[in-house]
Design a protein around this motif. Structure first.
Motif, mmCIF file in Angstrom:
data_model
loop_
_atom_site.group_PDB
_atom_site.id
_atom_site.type_symbol
_atom_site.label_atom_id
_atom_site.label_comp_id
_atom_site.label_asym_id
_atom_site.label_seq_id
_atom_site.Cartn_x
_atom_site.Cartn_y
_atom_site.Cartn_z
ATOM 1 N N ARG A 124 27.563 50.567 27.971
ATOM 2 C CA ARG A 124 28.845 49.903 28.239
ATOM 3 C C ARG A 124 28.740 49.076 29.509
ATOM 4 N N ASP A 125 29.451 48.001 29.511
ATOM 5 C CA ASP A 125 29.498 47.149 30.695
ATOM 6 C C ASP A 125 30.480 47.732 31.719
ATOM 7 N N ARG A 144 25.692 47.357 34.108
ATOM 8 C CA ARG A 144 25.836 47.920 32.761
ATOM 9 C C ARG A 144 25.223 49.317 32.776
ATOM 10 N N VAL A 145 25.943 50.268 32.232
ATOM 11 C CA VAL A 145 25.455 51.648 32.156
ATOM 12 C C VAL A 145 24.688 51.814 30.854
ATOM 13 N N GLY A 146 23.441 52.241 30.966
ATOM 14 C CA GLY A 146 22.629 52.416 29.766
ATOM 15 C C GLY A 146 22.962 53.678 29.012
ATOM 16 N N GLY A 147 22.716 53.647 27.713
ATOM 17 C CA GLY A 147 22.998 54.807 26.859
ATOM 18 C C GLY A 147 21.745 55.437 26.293
ATOM 19 N N SER A 206 16.789 56.577 38.210
ATOM 20 C CA SER A 206 18.184 56.949 37.922
ATOM 21 C C SER A 206 18.840 56.040 36.889
ATOM 22 N N MET A 207 18.065 55.188 36.234
ATOM 23 C CA MET A 207 18.611 54.297 35.208
ATOM 24 C C MET A 207 18.293 54.848 33.822
ATOM 25 N N LYS A 208 18.925 54.282 32.807
ATOM 26 C CA LYS A 208 18.677 54.618 31.413
ATOM 27 C C LYS A 208 18.392 53.344 30.629
ATOM 28 N N ALA A 209 17.754 53.537 29.474
ATOM 29 C CA ALA A 209 17.463 52.383 28.627
ATOM 30 C C ALA A 209 18.753 51.675 28.240
ATOM 31 N N VAL A 248 16.679 47.602 31.991
ATOM 32 C CA VAL A 248 15.723 48.457 31.277
ATOM 33 C C VAL A 248 15.841 48.176 29.779
ATOM 34 N N ASP A 249 14.778 47.656 29.204
ATOM 35 C CA ASP A 249 14.786 47.352 27.770
ATOM 36 C C ASP A 249 14.381 48.559 26.924
ATOM 37 N N LYS A 250 13.361 49.304 27.379
ATOM 38 C CA LYS A 250 12.845 50.383 26.538
ATOM 39 C C LYS A 250 12.156 51.423 27.390
#
Length: 256
Positions: A124-125, A144-147, A206-209, A248-250
């Motif tokens: 989500r943005d 943007r928060v990664g899921g 601390s990030m997610k894809a 983060v793409d992948k």
């Protein structure tokens, strides 16, 4: 006459004349004894042909005696387990194993698609960017928060990156441009790709894809007091504060 006619019939006996030699005559010398004939070794039969044909004949004989190797028909399979099962338990076992692998591949593809769909659903943005300050001095703003999954040590992370020098605004790396490919790094490995620094890896933990951040990195976690020469005329000045956009793409397991 009476005595003549009355005598027994006369039987003629041939007389053998024995030669007599007088003392004045020397008997002829006896003929020399004939030496006994030596046994002769058997003479090997002569070959009529030249030396080359016998060699060819021997080779031909070897070819006749040596049977050609019977070609072994093997199944063209990249899975040795399937080949072993086929040889030991028959074609059915090999086909069953191949079907099992096919199901595993399909299930892995379905799992990957589900993870991608869940990542997209949970990403989500951020309506309002807020500054977050880490203990090491890095500041970032969540865009943007990664899921998806978070990177762990040893994972392969594919990112898009744009870096510039704060103050001058000089861009030294940008993969958001369609002409350039994303960057990849293995968490915890060195050296970094050109344009990346230690502060980027610290932020990625601390990030997610699917996530995206604007990051401010101090010189101590950037290129330090000496700066860096990135080639192609790109220079990072000494003690420069860096500003990045990281997406983060992948996140996946690094290949062995």
């Amino acid at each position: 006459m009476a005595a003549f006619f009355g005598s027994p019939p006369f039987v003629y006996h041939p007389l053998t004349r024995t030669p007599h030699f007088s003392s004045s005559q020397t008997p002829p010398p006896p003929p020399p004894p004939t030496p006994p004939s030596q046994p002769q070794s058997p003479t090997p039969p002569l070959s009529i042909t030249s030396s080359e044909p016998p060699a060819a004949a021997s080779v031909k004989g070897q070819q006749q005696t040596t049977k050609p190797a019977t070609p072994v028909t093997t199944a063209d399979s990249t899975d040795w387990i399937a080949s072993t099962l086929t040889r030991r338990f028959g074609l059915g076992a090999g086909l069953a194993w191949a079907a099992f692998l096919a199901v595993g591949v399909v299930s892995e593809q379905i799992k990957t698609r589900l993870e991608v769909s869940q990542q997209e659903a949970n990403t989500r943005d951020v309506e309002k960017e807020e500054e977050v300050v880490l203990p090491n001095g890095i500041r970032y703003y969540e865009m943007r928060v990664g899921g998806g999954a978070s990177p762990r040590p040893g994972d392969l992370v594919v990112i898009d990156l744009k870096g510039s020098v704060q103050g001058s605004g000089e861009v030294f790396v940008d993969t958001f441009d369609g002409e350039k490919k994303p960057l990849a790094l293995v968490m915890g490995s060195r050296p970094y790709t050109k344009g990346m620094c230690e502060g980027i890896e610290s932020v990625l933990r601390s990030m997610k894809a699917g996530g995206k951040r604007r990051v401010i990195i101090p010189p101590s976690l950037g290129f330090g007091e000496k700066g860096a020469d990135l080639g192609s005329g790109l220079q990072i000045p000494p003690s420069a504060t860096l500003e990045y956009i990281v997406e983060v793409d992948k996140v996946s397991i690094a290949p062995a």
